[in-house]
Design a protein around this motif. Sequence first.
Motif, PDB file in Angstrom:
ATOM      1  N   VAL A  62       0.867  -1.190   0.000  1.00 25.63           N
ATOM      2  CA  VAL A  62       0.000   0.000   0.000  1.00 25.63           C
ATOM      3  C   VAL A  62       0.900   1.234   0.000  1.00 25.63           C
ATOM      4  N   PRO A  63       0.377   2.386  -0.390  1.00 29.36           N
ATOM      5  CA  PRO A  63       1.131   3.625  -0.171  1.00 29.36           C
ATOM      6  C   PRO A  63       1.069   3.948   1.329  1.00 29.36           C
ATOM      7  N   SER A  64       2.122   4.481   1.882  1.00 30.59           N
ATOM      8  CA  SER A  64       2.117   4.847   3.302  1.00 30.59           C
ATOM      9  C   SER A  64       0.846   5.628   3.614  1.00 30.59           C
ATOM     10  N   SER A  65       0.134   5.227   4.627  1.00 32.53           N
ATOM     11  CA  SER A  65      -1.106   5.862   5.099  1.00 32.53           C
ATOM     12  C   SER A  65      -2.334   5.443   4.296  1.00 32.53           C
ATOM     13  N   MET A  66      -2.134   4.916   3.110  1.00 30.41           N
ATOM     14  CA  MET A  66      -3.239   4.535   2.208  1.00 30.41           C
ATOM     15  C   MET A  66      -4.006   5.716   1.646  1.00 30.41           C
ATOM     16  N   MET A  67      -3.572   6.940   1.977  1.00 31.90           N
ATOM     17  CA  MET A  67      -4.322   8.100   1.494  1.00 31.90           C
ATOM     18  C   MET A  67      -3.767   8.584   0.145  1.00 31.90           C
ATOM     19  N   ALA A  68      -3.554   7.659  -0.786  1.00 28.52           N
ATOM     20  CA  ALA A  68      -3.091   8.015  -2.120  1.00 28.52           C
ATOM     21  C   ALA A  68      -3.549   6.912  -3.056  1.00 28.52           C
TER      22      ALA A  68
ATOM     23  N   ILE B 264      -8.480  16.656   4.379  1.00 29.85           N
ATOM     24  CA  ILE B 264      -7.490  17.570   4.970  1.00 29.85           C
ATOM     25  C   ILE B 264      -7.942  18.113   6.329  1.00 29.85           C
ATOM     26  N   ALA B 265      -8.950  17.470   6.906  1.00 30.75           N
ATOM     27  CA  ALA B 265      -9.524  18.016   8.150  1.00 30.75           C
ATOM     28  C   ALA B 265      -8.483  18.124   9.259  1.00 30.75           C
ATOM     29  N   ASP B 266      -7.560  17.183   9.345  1.00 33.53           N
ATOM     30  CA  ASP B 266      -6.557  17.286  10.415  1.00 33.53           C
ATOM     31  C   ASP B 266      -5.238  17.847   9.871  1.00 33.53           C
ATOM     32  N   ALA B 267      -5.280  18.374   8.671  1.00 38.36           N
ATOM     33  CA  ALA B 267      -4.146  19.058   8.034  1.00 38.36           C
ATOM     34  C   ALA B 267      -2.922  18.136   7.901  1.00 38.36           C
ATOM     35  N   GLY B 268      -3.161  16.838   8.059  1.00 35.20           N
ATOM     36  CA  GLY B 268      -2.059  15.878   7.920  1.00 35.20           C
ATOM     37  C   GLY B 268      -1.379  15.531   9.237  1.00 35.20           C
ATOM     38  N   THR B 269      -1.962  16.002  10.342  1.00 33.19           N
ATOM     39  CA  THR B 269      -1.357  15.789  11.670  1.00 33.19           C
ATOM     40  C   THR B 269      -1.022  14.322  11.927  1.00 33.19           C
ATOM     41  N   GLU B 270      -2.004  13.459  11.731  1.00 36.25           N
ATOM     42  CA  GLU B 270      -1.796  12.044  12.058  1.00 36.25           C
ATOM     43  C   GLU B 270      -0.707  11.422  11.180  1.00 36.25           C
ATOM     44  N   ILE B 271      -0.784  11.682   9.889  1.00 38.09           N
ATOM     45  CA  ILE B 271       0.195  11.097   8.967  1.00 38.09           C
ATOM     46  C   ILE B 271       1.592  11.634   9.283  1.00 38.09           C
ATOM     47  N   ARG B 272       1.679  12.925   9.573  1.00 39.89           N
ATOM     48  CA  ARG B 272       2.982  13.508   9.893  1.00 39.89           C
ATOM     49  C   ARG B 272       3.590  12.833  11.128  1.00 39.89           C
ATOM     50  N   GLN B 273       2.737  12.536  12.113  1.00 39.31           N
ATOM     51  CA  GLN B 273       3.210  11.844  13.315  1.00 39.31           C
ATOM     52  C   GLN B 273       3.752  10.456  12.988  1.00 39.31           C
ATOM     53  N   GLU B 274       3.092   9.775  12.065  1.00 40.83           N
ATOM     54  CA  GLU B 274       3.543   8.428  11.686  1.00 40.83           C
ATOM     55  C   GLU B 274       4.918   8.499  11.025  1.00 40.83           C
ATOM     56  N   PHE B 275       5.119   9.475  10.170  1.00 43.86           N
ATOM     57  CA  PHE B 275       6.432   9.626   9.521  1.00 43.86           C
ATOM     58  C   PHE B 275       7.482  10.008  10.559  1.00 43.86           C
ATOM     59  N   ALA B 276       7.077  10.907  11.485  1.00 49.14           N
ATOM     60  CA  ALA B 276       8.025  11.373  12.495  1.00 49.14           C
ATOM     61  C   ALA B 276       8.481  10.229  13.406  1.00 49.14           C
ATOM     62  N   ALA B 277       7.606   9.233  13.586  1.00 49.08           N
ATOM     63  CA  ALA B 277       7.929   8.138  14.502  1.00 49.08           C
ATOM     64  C   ALA B 277       9.237   7.443  14.130  1.00 49.08           C
TER      65      ALA B 277
ATOM     66  N   GLY C 141      11.329   8.947  11.567  1.00 51.29           N
ATOM     67  CA  GLY C 141      12.208   9.927  10.942  1.00 51.29           C
ATOM     68  C   GLY C 141      12.267   9.804   9.433  1.00 51.29           C
ATOM     69  N   GLU C 142      11.478   8.907   8.862  1.00 51.30           N
ATOM     70  CA  GLU C 142      11.473   8.771   7.393  1.00 51.30           C
ATOM     71  C   GLU C 142      10.905  10.050   6.765  1.00 51.30           C
ATOM     72  N   PRO C 143      11.363  10.410   5.577  1.00 50.94           N
ATOM     73  CA  PRO C 143      10.867  11.648   4.953  1.00 50.94           C
ATOM     74  C   PRO C 143       9.455  11.482   4.373  1.00 50.94           C
ATOM     75  N   MET C 144       8.718  12.557   4.387  1.00 47.71           N
ATOM     76  CA  MET C 144       7.370  12.566   3.802  1.00 47.71           C
ATOM     77  C   MET C 144       7.462  12.215   2.317  1.00 47.71           C
ATOM     78  N   ILE C 145       6.452  11.519   1.794  1.00 49.10           N
ATOM     79  CA  ILE C 145       6.488  11.188   0.369  1.00 49.10           C
ATOM     80  C   ILE C 145       5.561  12.121  -0.420  1.00 49.10           C
ATOM     81  N   ASP C 146       5.967  12.366  -1.655  1.00 53.19           N
ATOM     82  CA  ASP C 146       5.295  13.385  -2.482  1.00 53.19           C
ATOM     83  C   ASP C 146       3.804  13.154  -2.683  1.00 53.19           C
ATOM     84  N   ILE C 147       3.427  11.892  -2.874  1.00 50.78           N
ATOM     85  CA  ILE C 147       2.012  11.650  -3.223  1.00 50.78           C
ATOM     86  C   ILE C 147       1.068  11.992  -2.075  1.00 50.78           C
ATOM     87  N   LEU C 148       1.622  12.249  -0.880  1.00 54.91           N
ATOM     88  CA  LEU C 148       0.737  12.607   0.236  1.00 54.91           C
ATOM     89  C   LEU C 148       0.517  14.116   0.369  1.00 54.91           C
TER      90      LEU C 148
END
Lengths: 557, 557
Positions: B182-188, B379-392, B394-401
Amino acid sequence: MCHREMTTSWKQKVEKKRSQLRSKIPKQWILDEATLEKLKSEKQSLNENLDLLCSKSENEITHSTILILRRKLSCRELTCLEITEAFCHRAALCHQVVNCLSEVMFEQALNSAKLLDDNRPEILPPLYGIPISLKDQCNIEGVDTTMGYVGRAFRAKTTEEESYIVQLLRGQGAILYVKTTVPSSMMATDTVSNMFGLTLNGLNQMFSPGGSSGGEGALIACGGSFLGLGTDIGGSIRIPSSYHGLYGLKPTHGRVPYLRVDNSFEGRELIPSVIGPLAKDLADLRYFMSVIVNICKPWQEDVKCVPYHFDLKELQTSRHYTVGFWFGDGVITPPPSDIRALKLCQDIVNRTPGFKAVNWQPPIELNKELHSIAMEVDIADAGTEIRQEFAASGEPMIDILKPVVLEQCHLPCSVNHWWKLNKRAYDAKTAYRKYYNSFSADERPDIILSPLTLAPFRPGDMLKTTLRYVLFVNVLNFPSLNIPITTIDSKIDHLMDITQAKCAEDEMVMTYWNELISSGDVNGFPVCLQAMSPTYDDNLVCKFGTWLATELIRDRA
Amino acid sequence: MCHREMTTSWKQKVEKKRSQLRSKIPKQWILDEATLEKLKSEKQSLNENLDLLCSKSENEITHSTILILRRKLSCRELTCLEITEAFCHRAALCHQVVNCLSEVMFEQALNSAKLLDDNRPEILPPLYGIPISLKDQCNIEGVDTTMGYVGRAFRAKTTEEESYIVQLLRGQGAILYVKTTVPSSMMATDTVSNMFGLTLNGLNQMFSPGGSSGGEGALIACGGSFLGLGTDIGGSIRIPSSYHGLYGLKPTHGRVPYLRVDNSFEGRELIPSVIGPLAKDLADLRYFMSVIVNICKPWQEDVKCVPYHFDLKELQTSRHYTVGFWFGDGVITPPPSDIRALKLCQDIVNRTPGFKAVNWQPPIELNKELHSIAMEVDIADAGTEIRQEFAASGEPMIDILKPVVLEQCHLPCSVNHWWKLNKRAYDAKTAYRKYYNSFSADERPDIILSPLTLAPFRPGDMLKTTLRYVLFVNVLNFPSLNIPITTIDSKIDHLMDITQAKCAEDEMVMTYWNELISSGDVNGFPVCLQAMSPTYDDNLVCKFGTWLATELIRDRA
């Protein structure tokens, strides 16, 4: 606008609204001071006193049932006008004593009744000529929906705004004649607002009618209606039913259409408000549900409704039924009257071949979690929306909303917090289901009988009661039917031993019970229990209610 | 932990995870460099090339259907082990080319198969010996559920965490052998993650497999599975089905149990994610649904499931059916291939006695509103949850998100805003239903046929596509079945006239289409449409699918 102007303005609006309301009651139905005084002072005899003020034929109508009147209409023994007049008259009298109406539509109702009589169809529609009362939230063209808020007065609803259920009722021939009082915002279980003041209990004016469908409860209990629509987001159908010895069905979400019914927190779907009937007669209630569901098929227009068939059959006595008895949640001790009611039902179940009683005892922590989710949901926006509604007119906040309208320093929660609360609710519901499934197939309850309101409360004392047997059912989305079982008798329903209290809340509730019992004022007050089944088993709940009610009548005879 | 350590750490985790994954593929199934090179270079022939690498008996198994294999198992023509080995082998090969697996469980699967063979019951359970692939979100004891997040690796799920659907499948005899990317988060709608890299389309490696159930789509299309479970919150079942010419059912919410399936935005119930099957064969898909629904009765444990019967019957040709054809939403012009597919189906409907074609043309503003609600929900949480998952990790955010993870300056919305969004969704759904009801009874569509993905996209080009024919279905909670209709043929599916574009988005989509057609790379790519019905009419959608598929085969013959 300065504060002073605002203050004047909201009070003027209240004055205008109340006087409009009063002007819609025909002069000949206005009670003189002396009579009114008498009706108000004989606090437990309103029904009997109202009987004396109505004609014999009116009493025959208002003490009847929908199904009986339907037969009388069918064979032309009665006209729609006669029925409507009887109910308008009774409702007008009742209202002058307990203050249960928010909108009066007698003129329109009588006109509709005449029209129905003059254009009597070959086959009578299922609710032809039957007056149905409505909680204030229901929108009717040309009529206000204030929900107790001064800021919403004098903004009559348009055709487009009319509630779908109102259209359905009218389409089935029902007569709409009154809307009934609610506490401002409906987020309370007493019935009071700056707009309309206090509504009293119709059976015993020393007590609250409950809420938020309090006006409905009082009106029906006094014969001013057979059946009315209430809503329940935290007991608002069940509590007024309980406090008036009525049947009140909180259906599973999506049974009766809520489309275009006004509400607080619209879009707050974690604990959805549901709409359902309160009625004196359970057969009437079930008939009403069958009309709305089977005939109207509301899912065709309201996308929140689920396709479904409402079953009018009786319990199959050939089948085996298990009834779970819940004698307490481990936090709040139910009063002796509830324990007595539960045992009475347990005896009935035990003596019935094929029926079995089991103890229903979900984990205490789970009961607490369900209750605490409900409480957190109610304060999720810290009262923002309700505060805005009050601010719109400048009317002062009312005390009973304190539990949900927090101090200004609190902020609405974020959407992430809200989603977590949703997840917690799903987890708790799943755990509850797991407890349910932990019973072997032949011990798994078809029905759970549970305490509900525990005891009545006097106006102003709402915060001395508990909702621990109420709110969890809304979180679970279980159908729940309030069933009158017996009445309080201070000779057998003794004082509680406060030293045995499990916590401060338990002590508060016990102390209040003891005060009530000591006063003697609660003698004869209805004792009701709620019958619940897992989500979607509304049919079973209703069938069980009919069976139990029949057995209770047999017992009394 | 300093940034540098963090960086090292997430890359090490990726390395370790990928190497573990590879180590679970038996050595004899590892492709040599030359073969791999050939399979990767012949981008449109993977299926044929894989056939050459598998034995005849393996190909017979993997090109079969669940229903056929069930008969062969039943008469002992095949064993569970033979079937499982064939699918494990094929999945392993497929994965090495298109990178579609996130978890490999061949050893456990082969052991389970042996156990089933050794303890063959008198009556075979409905999925006895049938391998079923699972989107990564499904939790299996002892196996990771990373959802593409590095921070979720090496946290094998416990027994208690196992998804209910996994337990049901195992209980019905199914063999669980792989989980898919799946794409990270599945939101793509592409399938890429730092953890597993890029998944390619199984039919044509020049293109994306779609997403988020992209691994599932690629695997099934290459014969590595008959049928797998995907989820759909914004096309994630339908898009990979469309891009691989498969049947993919996005059921009404509450059909297939989601209990304990991991997800992003758990508790975000405004647009609920649903779980459902992707399959090569529609009869298999319907059989699978009937097992999960009719036999497992998932509502007994998952409180979000609705009691229901899945119908295996065919369309009653004695009845009258109306099919609505949607030739465009007024914002984005569907490409010539979709118009051709719609007309092809329209011809079939028109020539069939009792069937009627009507134009489906909801108001443009309503289409826009539904789409815009979906976008705002995402975009209701402005990406808060997904950003936290990436931060966990330290992997970089991916473009499709980027569309759902906003710049840090944006805050999650308040619960009041969220409730208003809920109300807007209800209003829009009600308006859509009103449009539906505006058709007279005999012109009201039983089924609506609509474009879906419009065109494939190359890896990296996700943002050049549109979800305007996808997301509104999730808002509406309509069941939708992706149905393969034809294939792209650049000789007849001409270039689009960009000067006719209705808006910038339309121009972007047209321009991309023209590039694809000019390149010739899309020749032979599947053209699919989605068949939808109002909420709860899943049975009708599936029956219609079977009927249409049969007619299309007849046409081709």
